[in-house]
Design a protein around this motif. Sequence first.
Motif, PDB file in Angstrom:
ATOM      1  N   LEU A 292      10.255  -7.155   1.248  1.00 42.63           N
ATOM      2  CA  LEU A 292       8.812  -7.268   1.441  1.00 42.63           C
ATOM      3  C   LEU A 292       8.104  -6.167   0.667  1.00 42.63           C
ATOM      4  N   ARG A 293       6.970  -6.502   0.088  1.00 36.31           N
ATOM      5  CA  ARG A 293       6.126  -5.509  -0.582  1.00 36.31           C
ATOM      6  C   ARG A 293       4.779  -5.479   0.126  1.00 36.31           C
ATOM      7  N   VAL A 294       4.420  -4.312   0.648  1.00 37.09           N
ATOM      8  CA  VAL A 294       3.168  -4.131   1.372  1.00 37.09           C
ATOM      9  C   VAL A 294       2.302  -3.153   0.592  1.00 37.09           C
ATOM     10  N   GLU A 295       1.114  -3.583   0.244  1.00 37.33           N
ATOM     11  CA  GLU A 295       0.161  -2.721  -0.477  1.00 37.33           C
ATOM     12  C   GLU A 295      -1.065  -2.505   0.377  1.00 37.33           C
ATOM     13  N   VAL A 296      -1.485  -1.255   0.473  1.00 35.60           N
ATOM     14  CA  VAL A 296      -2.614  -0.862   1.293  1.00 35.60           C
ATOM     15  C   VAL A 296      -3.649  -0.180   0.419  1.00 35.60           C
TER      16      VAL A 296
ATOM     17  N   LEU B 178      -1.570   2.664  -1.615  1.00 38.86           N
ATOM     18  CA  LEU B 178      -0.185   2.949  -1.240  1.00 38.86           C
ATOM     19  C   LEU B 178       0.568   1.637  -1.232  1.00 38.86           C
ATOM     20  N   ALA B 179       1.731   1.615  -1.899  1.00 37.33           N
ATOM     21  CA  ALA B 179       2.566   0.414  -1.931  1.00 37.33           C
ATOM     22  C   ALA B 179       3.984   0.797  -1.543  1.00 37.33           C
ATOM     23  N   VAL B 180       4.569   0.026  -0.637  1.00 36.31           N
ATOM     24  CA  VAL B 180       5.956   0.232  -0.187  1.00 36.31           C
ATOM     25  C   VAL B 180       6.674  -1.109  -0.296  1.00 36.31           C
ATOM     26  N   ALA B 181       7.789  -1.122  -1.046  1.00 35.25           N
ATOM     27  CA  ALA B 181       8.568  -2.346  -1.242  1.00 35.25           C
ATOM     28  C   ALA B 181      10.032  -2.055  -0.974  1.00 35.25           C
ATOM     29  N   ASN B 182      10.740  -3.069  -0.469  1.00 32.15           N
ATOM     30  CA  ASN B 182      12.175  -2.890  -0.228  1.00 32.15           C
ATOM     31  C   ASN B 182      12.925  -4.134  -0.677  1.00 32.15           C
ATOM     32  N   THR B 183      14.258  -4.078  -0.578  1.00 34.01           N
ATOM     33  CA  THR B 183      15.118  -5.183  -0.994  1.00 34.01           C
ATOM     34  C   THR B 183      15.857  -5.746   0.213  1.00 34.01           C
ATOM     35  N   GLY B 184      15.138  -5.961   1.301  1.00 36.78           N
ATOM     36  CA  GLY B 184      15.760  -6.435   2.528  1.00 36.78           C
ATOM     37  C   GLY B 184      16.030  -7.919   2.517  1.00 36.78           C
ATOM     38  N   PRO B 185      16.182  -8.503   3.694  1.00 36.49           N
ATOM     39  CA  PRO B 185      16.443  -9.938   3.787  1.00 36.49           C
ATOM     40  C   PRO B 185      15.248 -10.757   3.330  1.00 36.49           C
ATOM     41  N   VAL B 186      15.518 -12.018   3.033  1.00 33.23           N
ATOM     42  CA  VAL B 186      14.456 -12.909   2.568  1.00 33.23           C
ATOM     43  C   VAL B 186      13.460 -13.153   3.714  1.00 33.23           C
TER      44      VAL B 186
ATOM     45  N   VAL C  79      19.098  -3.916   3.261  1.00 34.05           N
ATOM     46  CA  VAL C  79      20.519  -4.257   3.146  1.00 34.05           C
ATOM     47  C   VAL C  79      21.272  -3.035   2.639  1.00 34.05           C
ATOM     48  N   ASP C  80      22.583  -3.019   2.859  1.00 32.78           N
ATOM     49  CA  ASP C  80      23.397  -1.907   2.372  1.00 32.78           C
ATOM     50  C   ASP C  80      23.309  -1.820   0.852  1.00 32.78           C
ATOM     51  N   GLY C  81      23.040  -0.620   0.370  1.00 31.72           N
ATOM     52  CA  GLY C  81      22.882  -0.418  -1.057  1.00 31.72           C
ATOM     53  C   GLY C  81      21.507  -0.815  -1.573  1.00 31.72           C
ATOM     54  N   GLY C  82      20.601  -1.154  -0.664  1.00 31.98           N
ATOM     55  CA  GLY C  82      19.265  -1.566  -1.070  1.00 31.98           C
ATOM     56  C   GLY C  82      18.392  -0.384  -1.470  1.00 31.98           C
ATOM     57  N   THR C  83      17.233  -0.694  -1.973  1.00 32.34           N
ATOM     58  CA  THR C  83      16.298   0.326  -2.443  1.00 32.34           C
ATOM     59  C   THR C  83      14.951   0.167  -1.762  1.00 32.34           C
ATOM     60  N   VAL C  84      14.242   1.277  -1.750  1.00 34.70           N
ATOM     61  CA  VAL C  84      12.869   1.315  -1.243  1.00 34.70           C
ATOM     62  C   VAL C  84      12.015   1.999  -2.290  1.00 34.70           C
ATOM     63  N   GLU C  85      10.912   1.374  -2.666  1.00 28.56           N
ATOM     64  CA  GLU C  85       9.999   1.945  -3.644  1.00 28.56           C
ATOM     65  C   GLU C  85       8.691   2.317  -2.947  1.00 28.56           C
ATOM     66  N   VAL C  86       8.287   3.573  -3.151  1.00 31.05           N
ATOM     67  CA  VAL C  86       7.047   4.083  -2.574  1.00 31.05           C
ATOM     68  C   VAL C  86       6.181   4.591  -3.712  1.00 31.05           C
ATOM     69  N   THR C  87       4.989   4.027  -3.854  1.00 28.06           N
ATOM     70  CA  THR C  87       4.081   4.439  -4.930  1.00 28.06           C
ATOM     71  C   THR C  87       2.693   4.670  -4.354  1.00 28.06           C
ATOM     72  N   THR C  88       1.998   5.611  -4.981  1.00 26.87           N
ATOM     73  CA  THR C  88       0.596   5.869  -4.630  1.00 26.87           C
ATOM     74  C   THR C  88      -0.213   5.955  -5.911  1.00 26.87           C
ATOM     75  N   GLY C  89      -1.514   5.760  -5.785  1.00 23.02           N
ATOM     76  CA  GLY C  89      -2.396   5.845  -6.935  1.00 23.02           C
ATOM     77  C   GLY C  89      -3.825   5.533  -6.532  1.00 23.02           C
TER      78      GLY C  89
ATOM     79  N   ARG D   4      -7.895  -2.643   2.934  1.00 25.70           N
ATOM     80  CA  ARG D   4      -7.337  -3.968   2.630  1.00 25.70           C
ATOM     81  C   ARG D   4      -5.822  -3.883   2.646  1.00 25.70           C
ATOM     82  N   LEU D   5      -5.182  -4.879   3.230  1.00 28.75           N
ATOM     83  CA  LEU D   5      -3.726  -4.928   3.313  1.00 28.75           C
ATOM     84  C   LEU D   5      -3.243  -6.212   2.672  1.00 28.75           C
ATOM     85  N   ASP D   6      -2.233  -6.089   1.813  1.00 33.94           N
ATOM     86  CA  ASP D   6      -1.658  -7.251   1.123  1.00 33.94           C
ATOM     87  C   ASP D   6      -0.139  -7.176   1.243  1.00 33.94           C
ATOM     88  N   ALA D   7       0.444  -8.156   1.919  1.00 34.23           N
ATOM     89  CA  ALA D   7       1.894  -8.212   2.107  1.00 34.23           C
ATOM     90  C   ALA D   7       2.431  -9.467   1.423  1.00 34.23           C
ATOM     91  N   ARG D   8       3.474  -9.289   0.606  1.00 32.93           N
ATOM     92  CA  ARG D   8       4.052 -10.414  -0.120  1.00 32.93           C
ATOM     93  C   ARG D   8       5.573 -10.321  -0.080  1.00 32.93           C
TER      94      ARG D   8
END
Length: 382
Positions: free
Chosen positions: A373-377, A312-320, A294-304, A362-366
Amino acid sequence: MSAPRRTVRLRLALLYSGLFLVSGVGLLLVTYLLLASGFPVVQLRTDVDGVSRICARQDGTVALGGEFAACAADARALLDAQRAETMRRFLLQGGIALAIMTVGSVGLGWLVAGRVLRPLRTITATTRRISANDLHQRLAMTGRRDELTELGDTVDGLLARLESAFTAQRQFVANASHELRTPLARQRTVLEVALADPTPSVAALQAVCRRVLAAGEQQERLIEALLTLARSERGLDRREPVDLPAIAAGAVRARQVPGRRVLVRLDAATALGDTRLIERMVVNLVDNALLHNVDGGTVEVTTGARAGAAVLAVANTGPVVPPEQLDQLFHPFTRLAGERTGEGLGLGLPIVAAVVTAHGGRLDARPQAGGGLRVEVELPAG
């Protein structure tokens, strides 16, 4: 002339009769030994003082004194002859009976083997009739639970997986054809409109060329995505250490969208796998998080690193994202709410899933509580 085919039924029948023959020979031998050891010896009697000896002849008379030795020899000879004749007749008659029973056991073994193998013949015949057009058929084995019913259930499971794979393949081909047909139809329409203009201007022709090039680029992206998906599903040819934070940082730098804020936290993590496939996986995750936002939304990218795995985890603030539609997002050409049109090709997350599977990860999407959506790989660590 070729030898007769040695079927499983024939081998089982011969095995049954062979075991019967061996058991019969053993029983005959044991009985022979017991019978041989049970014959009585010549019975001689002595008088009270142990001096006189008496031998009963075959005619009922009694031999005393000096006639005893001859009588005893005759008795022993007669007994030995009787024993030898009895043992000979026993072996002859027992052998004949065993031979008859062995022949009978072959026929009985043939019948029993046929009854035992009847479910196997049913499995074979039904499986032979099933083709790619009627994979919905099942063996549906009934009766007692044994190895053959388990085999039938295993074949049913295999047919179910094949049916699912064939259905998915047909759907994939249909969707791919539709996706490829759309830009081709657009190109053709634009060119036909341009050719129908009797006095086209240079600016109009340039606009037509730009639209044709845009449609061609869309086709190139789609073909590249299809090739990546096919390569991921084929498996890995080689594995090498991959710097996951470096790939994530490069993907974030190369893909900035106005009105989207990207937050990164890249801790050290080294994955073991195919560099190009992992790059495509990371790019798809970042693109998907930026595009479906969405406009003004955020995306978080983390590794560890975690327990021997690169994360690797990627999360955003998109639509429900409704939880019941989450699995559909990982099917080729499927978008949110089942739409087949809209932004993107509908191959981003399916490629991610295929790459993770190819690496044994392993892939985990929630879905996020506030939308997105938050996707962790997790990939094997290098």
